[in-house]
Each structure stands twice: as C-alpha cells, then as structure tokens.
Design an enzyme around this catalytic site. Sequence first.
Site, PDB file in Angstrom:
ATOM      1  N   ASN A   1     -42.131  77.011 -87.779  1.00  9.59           N
ATOM      2  CA  ASN A   1     -41.605  76.875 -89.078  1.00  9.59           C
ATOM      3  C   ASN A   1     -40.154  76.357 -89.209  1.00  9.59           C
ATOM      4  OD1 ASN A   1     -40.676  79.081 -87.883  1.00  9.59           O
ATOM      5  ND2 ASN A   1     -40.610  80.589 -89.502  1.00  9.59           N
TER       6      ASN A   1
ATOM      7  N   GLU B   1     -37.464  87.587 -81.570  1.00 10.00           N
ATOM      8  CA  GLU B   1     -37.308  87.481 -82.901  1.00 10.00           C
ATOM      9  C   GLU B   1     -38.651  87.359 -83.668  1.00 10.00           C
ATOM     10  OE1 GLU B   1     -34.114  87.450 -84.388  1.00 10.00           O
ATOM     11  OE2 GLU B   1     -32.721  86.899 -82.728  1.00 10.00           O
TER      12      GLU B   1
ATOM     13  N   CYS C   1     -38.948  83.932 -91.681  1.00 11.90           N
ATOM     14  CA  CYS C   1     -39.004  85.318 -91.291  1.00 11.90           C
ATOM     15  C   CYS C   1     -37.986  86.055 -92.238  1.00 11.90           C
ATOM     16  CB  CYS C   1     -38.467  85.545 -89.991  1.00 11.90           C
ATOM     17  SG  CYS C   1     -37.226  84.491 -89.396  1.00 11.90           S
TER      18      CYS C   1
ATOM     19  N   GLU D   1     -29.640  86.617 -82.042  1.00 11.99           N
ATOM     20  CA  GLU D   1     -29.289  85.014 -81.609  1.00 11.99           C
ATOM     21  C   GLU D   1     -28.198  84.591 -82.405  1.00 11.99           C
ATOM     22  OE1 GLU D   1     -33.256  83.049 -79.660  1.00 11.99           O
ATOM     23  OE2 GLU D   1     -33.272  83.276 -81.852  1.00 11.99           O
TER      24      GLU D   1
END
Length: 473
Positions: free
Chosen positions: A143, A242, A276, A454
């Site tokens: 994505n 993640e 997300c 991150e």
Amino acid sequence: MYINGQWLQTANRFAVFNPANGKEVGQVPDGDADDARRAIDAAVAAFPGWAAATAYERSAKLYRAYELMLAKRDDLARLMTAEQGKPLRMALAEVRYAADFLLWFAEEAKRVYGESIPSARADQRFLVRREPVGVVCAITPWNYPVSMITRKVAPALAAGCTIVLKPAESTPLCAMAVFRILEEAGIPAGVANLVTARDPQPVGEVFCTDPRVRKLSFTGSTEVGRALYQSAAGQFKRVSLELGGHAPFIVFDDADPVHAAKGAAAVKFLNTGQACISPNRIFVQRSVAAPFLDTLRKRVEAQRAGDGLDEASTVGPLFSQRALDKVDAQVQDAVALGATLLSGGRRLTDGALQQGFFYAPTLLADVTPEMRIYREETFGPVAPVIVFDTEQQALAMANDTHYGLAAYVYTQNFARAMRMFEGLHFGIVGINDINPTSAAAPFGGMKHSGLGREGAREGLEEYLETKLGGFSI
Ligand code: NAD
C-alpha cells in the site's frame, strides 16, 4: 533481485499488473528459499565491514540516497501509480515521505550515543555502548510501496546493520527502483539485498528460522504478523511489527462539524482507504450529526474514482479482486443489519473503470456494533458513521477494538482533548490533526496493531543492542 551487489535473473519470473486497468507493468524474478539464504549469506559477509564503518560514512551514503530519491521522484511516482494505483499527486507525496526517512536516519546515524554510569564502587566504571543488532530481514506491504521500505532500510543501515528485504508481490518494481538508488548511492555490496517472490511463505520461513538473522521487521496484516512472530520466537529474534489498524475518528459537538467532516473525507479516502491509519469508525456527537453528515456526503460525492495518471482522479482502484469483495461484503452486511447507505455502496464499472478494481466512495450512517464493519479493518473507501451522546460513551466505543494504531479527535475543549489523548489506547492520536505522521515522529501501534516504533529516535533503537562494560580498575 539484488544480492551481494549484483542484479540477478532467475528462470522463473512473475508479472506485475496495474490495478487500474489490468495491464502488465513488468516482470520480476520469482525468488525462493535458496535465494533468501543466498541473500542472508551476503548480508552476513558484509556485516563486519558495514558495522565498522564510521557513523559519518554511513550517514553520507544515506544522505546521497536521499538526494537521488528526490532527483528521481517523478519517475518513481509514475511507477508507483502504475504498479499500485494511487493518484500521481499522492505518489509524489509518498516519495517525499520515503526520502524523509533517508534524510532523518542519515542525521540520526551520527547520534548513536552510549553512556557512562556511576558505580557504587570506587574501583569500578560502567560504560554502555550501542551496537547494531546484526543481520536484519524485512517484509513490506504494497500500500505504501516505497516509504515502507525506507522506513526500515534507513534506520537499519544507519545503525550499522545489513539487511535482506522482501517486498510485497504486487509492488516489487517500486522496491527494485529503491534498491537501484541505494546501489547508486554507494551502499556496499551485500549491505542491502532484495529478494522478490510471488509466494512470500518460503522466503518468510527462512527469514524467521535462519539463526544468522538477528532481527525481523514486518509491516502488513495482523494475521501474517502473528504467524511470523511465533515462527521467529524459536530463535529469540528481535521483532518489530507494524500491523493493521481500526482507527476511530471522534467529532465532539464543541468542534466545527463542517471542518471536521472535511478532515474526515480528506484522510478517509487517502490511498482509497488502504492505509493502516485510515479512519474506520467515525463517531459524531448527536447535536452536530446532521451538518457533519451533510458535508461528509458532499465530499464523498465529489470524489472522482479513476486511473491515478488522470489528474482528475482523487481515488484510485483497490489493489485486488479480493480487496474489492471484502469491502463490498462489509457494506452489504451493514446494510442488511440496518445501516443507511447515503452514498456509493457498489463496484464501479462504467467505461474504463470496468478494467480495474474500483469501488464507489461510500458513506454509511446508523452503523452499530453488530456489523462486521464496526469490528473488522476495512481497507477501502467506506466511511461508516456512528452517532454518540456522551464523552464516556465515545471513549468506550473507540477503545472497543483489538487494534490500537491511530485515533483522531475533533474538539475545541482543551481539557477534553487532553482526556482523550490520555484515554485512547492507540499509539498515534491526532487532535484536530489528520496527518500526525512524520519521519521525525514515532509511528506504531498498541495491542494487535504491533510491536515497536518506526521513524523518530525510537526507529533507530529497534536496530540497536545495548552492551554494558564493567571495568575494575
Ligand atoms: P499481508 O500481511 O498480506 O502482506 C504484507 C507482506 O507480508 C507482503 O510482503 C506479503 O508478501 C507478506 N506475506 C504475506 N504472507 C506471508 C507469509 N506467510 N510469510 C511471509 N510473508 C508473508 O498484508 P497486505 O494485505 O499486503 O497489507 C495490508 C495490511 O498491512 C493491512 O492490514 C494494513 O493495516 C497493514 N499495514 C500496516 C502498516 C503499519 O505501519 N502499521 C502500514 C501499511 C500496512
């Protein structure tokens, strides 16, 4: 594939298709478990040299990669639109975001500080030193096919780790373009390796079980993340995950409902809802529900679905037939259980749209907890709205999920903003802010949304070990 500084072909190749029109974009090598092992061999061999390079040397190469990525941003963005489908404007924004990670970690590479700790004994000294964890394996999703790579590769390389990366099978061309930049930036052979594969499972298995790999970093779905985490546990590997999200978007009656609705539409349809941190449940307080829904409906209807290369398109296709079916099933389930369909709710097949996986931007009202869309991550262009009465009710419903990645709140009441910031069990909270992300800020989730962060200083910590030295003098 790029292994030990060489671009390799294999007898088997697989094709990559444009989700907007079904046309082939290119073909890439179909790697397997042996290729993954070869890439790990290269990363193991390159590790001592890269770890011993000075932080300034590593930083300079990452900075060069940053400059190259910006110089090539137009080509990279066009490739991304062809391979992944997002509108060109959004692809350009993603390249900029991806380059930001190269810049940020080029800077942070020089700030890996140790510590000196006072001892209770006069004849003792404690020194703490930070060391790279070793060989890293990484798996990235389709994505955000460029920025999800630099978000892992840049901190790994900055810390002195070497890396093997497997990109998503639907966006390997973007990954190849990123690795060409790393090569051109002078990253030495074996330090950054790329294995493309149609079937992710055998490569993932090697990543999780090869004892020479000390860290696994994964971005993708919660189900796959769980399986990889379990598999990597056998070797006690460091793991960063993640995973999925189910972001609440809460609008209180002290906020401007029109402004909030514009914000909801802007963030909901980004990347066709395939993010997300996309709002998945929109909660609006009863007294402002009517103006909020009215503005949101107008904004949904103003969306233009189409090929991302067409400047008029604001939403691209979904990435597969499966994604299309999942979104449609959630909408049909909600309508069957009493949701009101205010806009969209069907696949788009007019003219050229028929060749791609397009779903109409959709607005659902009267959504309730019994509906699948209330519980499951949507990953599509659907805005489900739920009306609430009190702050406690909104907070309880927002937290009523296994996910804990992003949440959004609109309020003009400072004390309420602070209560929500503290009360929401999510790793990222946007208060009157629909873009709470940056290379400089920690990104990551709680609960089933993952482990670790991150970006930011914390993004580098994920690739560092702590070593204590006790010196008797
Ligand atoms: P996915 O988990 O199917 O795929 C992600 C990656 O995992 C791909 O590279 C895929 O090839 C690989 N993979 C799949 N099965 C595997 C296996 N058995 N072994 C090893 N690797 C395997 O997810 P997706 O559908 O590509 O991506 C969408 C998901 O990713 C969503 O749930 C989304 O929320 C999440 N996501 C999270 C973040 C974040 O930062 N939290 C960012 C982007 C996407």
